[in-house]
Write an enzyme that holds these catalytic residues in place. Structure first.
Site, short mmCIF file in Angstrom:
data_model
loop_
_atom_site.label_atom_id
_atom_site.label_comp_id
_atom_site.label_asym_id
_atom_site.label_seq_id
_atom_site.Cartn_x
_atom_site.Cartn_y
_atom_site.Cartn_z
N GLU A 549 0.86 -1.19 0.00
CA GLU A 549 0.00 0.00 0.00
C GLU A 549 0.89 1.24 0.00
OE1 GLU A 549 -3.78 0.47 1.65
OE2 GLU A 549 -3.88 -1.56 2.44
N GLU A 811 -1.88 -0.63 13.19
CA GLU A 811 -3.06 -0.26 12.42
C GLU A 811 -4.35 -0.59 13.17
OE1 GLU A 811 -3.28 -2.51 8.79
OE2 GLU A 811 -4.74 -1.14 7.90
C1 BGC Z 1 -5.16 1.64 4.86
C2 BGC Z 1 -5.75 2.62 5.83
C3 BGC Z 1 -6.78 3.36 5.04
C4 BGC Z 1 -7.85 2.36 4.77
C5 BGC Z 1 -9.07 2.91 4.15
C6 BGC Z 1 -6.25 0.65 4.58
O1 BGC Z 1 -5.85 -0.40 3.82
O2 BGC Z 1 -4.02 1.06 5.34
O3 BGC Z 1 -4.91 3.30 6.60
O4 BGC Z 1 -7.18 4.56 5.55
O5 BGC Z 1 -7.35 1.28 4.04
O6 BGC Z 1 -9.75 2.07 3.32
#
Ligand code: BGC
Length: 964
Positions: A549, A811
């Site tokens: 990501e 996270e």
């Molecule tokens: C990210 C997040 C993001 C979220 C929203 C995730 O995969 O790591 O931080 O805001 O997706 O869909």
């Protein structure tokens, strides 16, 4: 169990850290040294410079580094002392000169740049009453006080920030030198500041002579006749580049240029290469990597594939010779290309490097490139070429691994001791063709093998093939990893701790703030925030740094912007990102979830789209950036129009993420609608600030209608809950003042009862809700409860992460290590960092004030805390507070920069009567009344049980005592 920190106010921390370094019992390991230095770094901004100097001493290891460090600290302490003893009286020369938020920027493309400076004065309560800026085309001219480019004359104004250039047209590629002086309250002039400079980039497209060219390894030889007096390289790439001249890398940027929506805008960097070039033959060499430009991986949005098939370069070197002759060398079809030692590179997958394919001398003149082919010129980007006006990505530190283990034969796992972003430098010796594989991970399994289940599809590995010529050193160029552990396989022999060095890489923003408190868990959390924030700055604010990501997820960006701005010097970084957002706006005014757009929903969830107005607003608040509001007003208006067109009966219901990673689900349509209200409110305020009163009134009215509709739709007056009554639902409503007055208390009770009784003083929010919740509790007079949440160490809490060994924020609240989404380095829960500064550290913007012109120092002295110390390098200078609380005594050491003033709120000691407050030796409050006479303390009033002092600039020591 966490141990409490001994009581150490700010100055003592500096002194003791310095003492530690000198003492024979002082640090003798690198780690201890780093820790001592971290204490210094956290307390004194000047030490940041030293720190940077120190961290550049990569060539020294162990004791040598320690010695160098000692010399630096000695110098620092001496200079501070000398300045104190010999400093002159009155207004001192301004320091901290900035142009477009940067010090001495090279290559800016703003026709009317803005200036700021920091003022100093030996007396308290000093303001700037006038200033004079001189800008000259040469250092000599400036030395003679000649502002041949712009002499502002004496301008009667208190503006010391955001001062707009008003001289004659600035020319492409020219360097300008400037200085400033100011007049104080009494009308005395300060000496001029030391001179600073700024340099213009290439201001129009016609200034660019080159073409985009493709290739892996590129070179060009040039013959230069005459004495070179000045040379500049302007470089950019679709992807990443490394520029080399005559065998050496130019500059210290890595992973340059910034990640942008390349088809719309590409950023170039300007380098001074005067001393790199010489009369006669010279060689320019460039290595290219794909970076974000060629990355094909996508998430669930089929439209966003790779921007380009192959990386490309656009470069121009402008050379001036003695006598005035100029020559431009640019990228074009005359360059030669070949395949270099980088076999493959990918941000996610890492780099494969075969040292046997190196061609020694390829970047030197005289190299035989007859086997190389001609380069392809390509269309490249047709977007705008803009100057990269923010701190670059750099290797900012080197880390010695903490330990090394061999869980299986031939498998070595290095532990860096810290989850970090970047890569490692490998030192190895062995036969040609030996392949060493480095695989990166945030976690290890109980048996010591690395656990990469949470990396998604990112291969995150670097492979190095030895050339077999003595000791070889390798570090990758065009990738980065998020990791704490490195697995080494294929190593010839047994590696030692010296075989690897961690290279910490991120956008090299300067430190701005420090926060330390007597409760250790808070300092631990602050350390996690620090690391998570920095490791998620890669020219854009990213969500994470390890899996496939690493995107500019806007929700994460808006949630943490305030925290980031208090901890780091973020102005230029966010100014750039706001422009990125504008570039990513869709024709209908909506915005994607990620900027540049690669992943996520279209349109984005409102908690993500809202980053646009929120970041503009935070720039206005923290730095007083009016230009940001002006430049984005029209696009923001379009955004609000989009929201409006999707609202039915004034309720906006589109939603996607809602309160992301929440524990108790809050309906997304409710959250989306709250954002709608918030965005309209902010927009109305912006219109007001820009003097557009009619629009301010009509958007203000719209906000009122949205609020009414929201209350009608989502508020249950019988249960006193919003939506389904989660912490997030009620906190958002209270924080944005949506709740009808007569229900406020009851909704507050719903909220606090849910926290305390419903969840045993734990959070149920995701990262959206918690950002509102913490400051809200403080504004409700419940800092005690916010504090209990902040220091909580059982699940779910920040402290839980610390207790479970985290070195960066997770996270998720949960401690997960499996294949699903669970990055161990996300910054989004880091919003609590802003609460540390505002509530516990007491540093706040004054009511209705921006850019720290008026400050409110209001520490929340909660029972369990003995002291806290916070300091922020604001755009106007240092604002700091150290407070200390022991039975019957409260002390507050406060610093207010020159040209600012502050309200200092001294909270009462519990059950205290007959309070006496002294400032230094003087009584300033006694018998329930203000006692005048102390310089700088202009007034005091009682606000409930608190005493509020109004002070001018300067340093103050308040001490409250009284009988029980
Ligand atoms: C990210 C997040 C993001 C979220 C929203 C995730 O995969 O790591 O931080 O805001 O997706 O869909």
């Amino acid at each position: 169990m966490t141990s409490e920190v001994e009581q150490k106010p700010r100055r003592t921390v500096i002194l003791s850290a310095a003492k530690d370094l000198y003492s024979p019992f002082g640090p003798d390991t690198y780690e201890q040294l780093q820790r001592s230095f971290a204490a210094l770094r956290m307390t004194e901004s000047g030490s940041e410079t030293l720190y940077t100097l120190f961290s550049r001493c990569d060539m020294f290891d162990g004791n040598r580094r320690l010695q160098v460090m000692r010399i630096f600290v000695g110098l620092f302490v001496f200079l501070g002392w000398a300045g104190f003893v010999f400093g002159a009286e009155g207004p001192a020369a301004p320091t901290g000169l900035r142009c477009e938020y940067l010090s001495n920027p090279m290559g800016i493309d703003v026709q009317k740049p803005r200036f700021s400076w920091v003022l100093h004065h030996t007396e308290r309560a000093q303001m700037q009453t006038a200033y004079q800026i001189l800008i000259a085309g040469s250092t000599e001219g400036l030395g003679r006080d000649e502002g041949d480019v712009w002499d502002s004359g004496k301008v009667d104004s208190s503006d010391s920030t955001q001062v707009i250039y008003a001289g004659k047209g600035l020319s492409s590629g020219r360097t300008y030198y400037w200085k400033v002086r100011y007049w104080d309250t009494a009308g005395s002039a300060s000496p001029y500041s030391a001179s600073a400079q700024f340099e213009m980039g290439l201001l129009s497209r016609e200034d660019w002579k080159g073409q985009w060219i493709e290739g892996n390894l590129l070179r060009k030889e040039i013959d230069l006749e005459g004495r070179i007096v000045r040379a500049r390289a302007y470089v950019t790439a679709l992807g990443y580049y490394e520029l080399r001249i005559n065998g050496e890398k130019v500059g210290r940027n890595v992973l340059d240029p910034a990640f942008t929506t390349y088809p719309k805008r590409v950023l170039y960097t300007t380098y001074d290469v005067t001393r790199r070039l010489r009369g006669g033959k010279n060689a320019l060499g460039v290595m290219l990597g794909g970076g974000w430009a060629t990355l094909g991986r996508r998430f669930f949005d089929p439209e966003v594939g790779p921007y380009y098939k192959a990386p490309a370069l656009l470069l121009q070197v402008n050379i001036e010779f003695e006598g005035g002759k100029t020559v431009s060398v640019a990228s074009d079809g005359s360059w030669k290309a070949t395949q270099g030692p980088i076999v493959s590179d990918s941000v996610y997958d890492g780099e494969v490097y075969d040292a046997r394919r190196e061609q020694p001398g390829w970047d030197q003149p005289g190299f035989d490139d007859s086997a190389w082919s001609a380069t392809q010129t390509v269309e490249g980007s047709k977007g705008v070429l803009s100057a990269q006006m923010m701190p670059p990505i750099r290797v900012v530190d080197s880390m010695v691994p903490r330990s090394i283990a061999s869980p299986r034969p031939g498998v070595f796992v290095f532990d860096m001791g810290q989850n970090m972003s970047g890569w490692v430098q490998l030192r190895v010796q062995g036969p040609a063709g030996t392949q060493v594989t480095l695989r990166f991970a945030e976690l290890v399994y109980p048996d010591g093998m690395i656990n990469r289940e949470n990396l998604g599809e990112a291969k995150s590995r670097d492979v190095y093939t030895l050339k077999g010529q003595g000791e070889e050193t390798y570090e990758p160029r065009f990738t980065y990893h998020g990791f704490r552990y490195v697995e080494v396989t294929g190593f010839p022999g047994t590696p030692s701790l010296d075989s690897l060095r961690g290279r910490v890489v991120h956008t090299a923003v300067g430190a701005a703030g420090s926060f330390v408190a007597s409760k250790q868990i808070l300092n631990d959390i602050q350390r996690l925030i620090h690391w998570s924030q920095l490791t998620n700055l890669f020219s854009i604010p990213t969500d994470c740094d390890q899996r496939n990501e690493r995107q500019g997820w806007m929700g994460d960006a808006q949630a943490t912007a305030e925290e980031a701005m208090m901890n780091f010097d973020m102005a230029a970084f966010y100014a750039n990102f706001i422009r990125d957002i504008r570039d990513a706006q869709f024709p209908d005014g909506s915005l994607p979830d990620t900027v540049p757009r690669k992943y996520g929903g279209v349109p984005g969830d409102l908690g993500w789209q809202t980053a646009y107005p929120l970041l503009c607003w935070t720039m206005w608040q923290q730095y007083g950036d009016r230009r940001i509001l002006e430049e984005n007003y029209d696009a923001l208006k379009k955004y609000v129009a989009f929201l409006r067109s999707h609202a039915q009966d004034n309720v906006y219901r589109l939603h996607w993420e809602g309160d992301w990673v929440e524990l108790a689900h809050t309906p997304g349509d409710y959250i989306g609608d709250v954002w709608y209200y918030y965005d309209v409110t902010l927009f109305a305020k912006m219109a007001q600030i820009l003097g557009k009163s009619d629009e301010a009134a009509s958007y203000g009215q719209l906000a009122g209608q949205v609020k009414d509709a929201l209350n009608r739709t989502f508020f249950d007056a019988h249960t006193d809950n919003y939506a389904n009554g989660t912490q997030t639902a009620n906190a958002m409503a209270l924080a944005l003042d949506l709740v009808p007055k007569e229900h406020r208390e009851a909704v507050q009770r719903s909220l606090t009862d849910d926290i305390v009784y419903g969840h045993n003083t734990h959070l149920t929010t995701g990262f959206i809700g918690v950002k509102f919740l913490m400051p809200l509790l403080t504004s409700l007079g419940r800092s005690d409860l916010a504090y209990d949440l902040a220091v909580q160490t059982t699940y779910p809490s920040w402290g839980y992460m610390v207790e479970r060994g985290a070195t960066t924020l997770w996270e998720l609240w949960q401690d997960k290590v499996g294949p699903a989404m669970n990055s161990h380095d996300h910054i989004m829960f880091g919003s609590v960092g802003a609460w540390f500064y505002n509530a516990l550290g007491g540093i706040n913007l004054g009511p209705e004030s921006v850019g720290y012109q008026h400050i409110r120092i209001a520490p929340q002295i909660v029972e369990d805390l003995d002291w806290a110390s916070a300091s922020v390098e604001t755009i106007r200078g240092t604002v700091s507070l150290s407070w200390n609380h022991s039975s019957g005594v409260i002390t507050l050491d406060v610093t207010v920069p020159v040209n600012s003033d502050a309200e200092v709120v001294v909270p009462p000691e519990v059950q205290m009567t007959d309070v006496v407050i002294r400032e230094g030796d003087r009584v300033v409050w006694e018998n329930g009344r203000y006692v005048s006479g102390d310089p700088g303390v202009e007034a005091a009033t009682q606000d409930g049980k608190k005493v509020v002092f109004h002070v001018g600039s300067g340093t103050y020591s308040f001490r409250l005592t009284g009988g029980e």
